[in-house]
Each structure stands twice: as C-alpha cells, then as structure tokens.
Design an enzyme around this catalytic site. Structure first.
Site, PDB file in Angstrom:
ATOM      1  N   ARG A 198       0.859  -1.192   0.000  1.00 40.67           N
ATOM      2  CA  ARG A 198       0.000   0.000   0.000  1.00 40.67           C
ATOM      3  C   ARG A 198       0.887   1.231   0.000  1.00 40.67           C
ATOM      4  O   ARG A 198       1.779   1.366   0.841  1.00 40.67           O
ATOM      5  CB  ARG A 198      -0.900  -0.012   1.241  1.00 40.67           C
ATOM      6  CG  ARG A 198      -1.710   1.272   1.483  1.00 40.67           C
ATOM      7  CD  ARG A 198      -2.716   1.499   0.374  1.00 40.67           C
ATOM      8  NE  ARG A 198      -3.741   2.479   0.742  1.00 40.67           N
ATOM      9  CZ  ARG A 198      -3.622   3.797   0.608  1.00 40.67           C
ATOM     10  NH1 ARG A 198      -2.490   4.324   0.162  1.00 40.67           N
ATOM     11  NH2 ARG A 198      -4.631   4.594   0.930  1.00 40.67           N
ATOM     12  N   GLU A 224     -11.307   5.253  -5.013  1.00 36.62           N
ATOM     13  CA  GLU A 224     -11.767   3.864  -4.918  1.00 36.62           C
ATOM     14  C   GLU A 224     -12.294   3.400  -6.275  1.00 36.62           C
ATOM     15  O   GLU A 224     -12.600   4.206  -7.145  1.00 36.62           O
ATOM     16  CB  GLU A 224     -12.872   3.752  -3.864  1.00 36.62           C
ATOM     17  CG  GLU A 224     -12.422   4.102  -2.458  1.00 36.62           C
ATOM     18  CD  GLU A 224     -11.422   3.099  -1.908  1.00 36.62           C
ATOM     19  OE1 GLU A 224     -11.586   1.886  -2.142  1.00 36.62           O
ATOM     20  OE2 GLU A 224     -10.454   3.534  -1.240  1.00 36.62           O
ATOM     21  N   ARG A 238      -0.646  -5.532   5.082  1.00 31.37           N
ATOM     22  CA  ARG A 238      -0.021  -5.010   3.873  1.00 31.37           C
ATOM     23  C   ARG A 238       1.265  -4.271   4.241  1.00 31.37           C
ATOM     24  O   ARG A 238       1.360  -3.677   5.310  1.00 31.37           O
ATOM     25  CB  ARG A 238      -0.962  -4.051   3.144  1.00 31.37           C
ATOM     26  CG  ARG A 238      -2.267  -4.650   2.686  1.00 31.37           C
ATOM     27  CD  ARG A 238      -3.173  -3.610   2.053  1.00 31.37           C
ATOM     28  NE  ARG A 238      -3.498  -2.524   2.980  1.00 31.37           N
ATOM     29  CZ  ARG A 238      -4.337  -1.538   2.701  1.00 31.37           C
ATOM     30  NH1 ARG A 238      -4.923  -1.488   1.520  1.00 31.37           N
ATOM     31  NH2 ARG A 238      -4.587  -0.595   3.591  1.00 31.37           N
TER      32      ARG A 238
END
Length: 226
Positions: free
Chosen positions: A89, A97, A131
């Site tokens: 990320r 999004e 992540r």
C-alpha cells in the site's frame, strides 16, 4: 506463492471435513475423525513453517521485486527474489476507490507505470491488513509523485508531508487535470466513510435494536389486551 499454498491447504482440509461429516456409519465417522486430526496436525505444521519462511520487514527496510498485480491506484502486489508475494500500500497517496470517478483511470495509469517491472519499496510499516506500507520507486522515478502529477491521486497528508509531493498535487490542481477537473470530487477517505455509514444504516434497519423490539412487543400486547 506461499499465500496460494495456504489457501489450497485450508480448502483441502475443509473438503475432507465435509466428506467425513457426511458419512453415515459410526465406524466411518471415527476413522474420519482420526484422519481429520492427522490432517489438522500436518496443516498446522505446514502453515507454521510457511509463516516462519515469510521474511519480516521493518521500517526503513528496502523491498525489491517485480509488480505482478495492480489492485487500484495505490495498492500493488510485488514478487520478490524468494518468490514471496507482498501486497504493498502506497504510503504517501490515496487514490480514488474503484467505485469512484477516476478510480478505473487511476488503476490503469499505475498499471502502465509499474506492471511487470521491478520496483523498490522503502518500507514504513505493516498495517492492520498485513499489507506493507511504503514509498515506491521505479529506478529514479517516484511513482507516487507521478500519480499526483497526473491528477489521479490525493496527497495523503495525514501520513506524509513531503513538499515535492505537495507541489506535484498543486501543479495538477492548477492545470485542472484528472480528478481536479471535477468540482464535485470526493476524497477517497470521505467516500469510504460514507460507504461505512451507509452499511451501518442498512444493518440497523435490518436488525432493529432491543429497545425498538421491546416497544413494538409491548404495543402489540396492549392492543391485544384492549
């Protein structure tokens, strides 16, 4: 690769469990219980081994690898030299999004920039989703700066205050390119918050709280008594 192996192992154990539980005879069920116990022990050992083989990453570590997947405008999957995949990320930007305006365009632009190429990640931390969070470069090119300059991401100032990234966003704003061409743009963190609120409202309306149920029940009892 290891993540896929874990999924296959868990799926195999579930399938064997279903077959055993579907058996009718007690002897068959006892045998299946023993087999399941052995499979569970083997599965635990394999998963433990895989977890130990996964390299730990700490702040300021460098992760290098080939980009094998682009999820959206700020998240990729990197395959390192040990054939371990890492979901990464981006630390400095927040992209629209998938369901937002420019969400698809942001992903496509990032895909063009990095897919199949070897990138370098300066690790910041691991987030609650496991992540890797970090800053990303392709050679000397700052990928997050490129995304901001294209007007396809927001500078994530809650986590990053680099002046060059702020300047890249300001330039895109002045040129009114990408998401800055729209007056009704919504930052992705606000979009996510609205989506969460909407889900909570839907859940509340489907499952009324106890007070509402008690009020309804008492009202009905009163009506019947009258």
């Amino acid at each position: 690769m290891k993540r896929k192996l874990k999924k296959i192992l868990k799926a195999s154990m579930k399938n064997n469990a279903r077959r055993c539980l579907g058996g009718g005879k007690s002897r068959t069920k006892r045998s299946c219980s023993f087999v399941l116990l052995i499979l569970a022990a083997i599965g635990f050992c394999v998963l433990q081994y895989l977890q130990e083989q996964t390299p730990s990453l700490f702040a300021n570590d460098i992760l290098s690898g080939r980009v094998v997947r682009v999820f959206d405008g700020d998240t990729i999957e990197v395959l390192d030299d040990t054939l371990t995949t890492h979901r990464v990320r981006f630390q400095a930007i927040d992209a629209p999004e998938k369901d937002q305006d420019f969400g698809s365009a942001s992903r496509k632009h990032l895909h063009t920039l990095v897919y199949g190429k070897t990138v370098r990640v300066l690790v910041d931390k691991r987030d609650k989703y496991e992540r890797v969070v970090g800053r990303i470069w392709l050679g000397d090119v700052d990928i997050e700066e490129e995304m901001l300059a294209a007007g396809l991401a927001w500078h994530y100032t809650n986590f990053n205050e680099e002046k060059k990234l702020a300047a890249a966003q300001k330039m895109a704003q002045e040129k009114k390119i990408g998401l800055w061409s729209r007056k009704d743009r919504i930052p992705p963190w606000e979009f996510r918050q609205r989506a969460r609120s909407q889900r909570e409202k839907s859940t509340t309306s489907f499952f009324p709280d106890k007070r509402q149920l008690q009020t309804t029940f008492v009202a009905r009892e009163t009506t019947v008594a009258v």
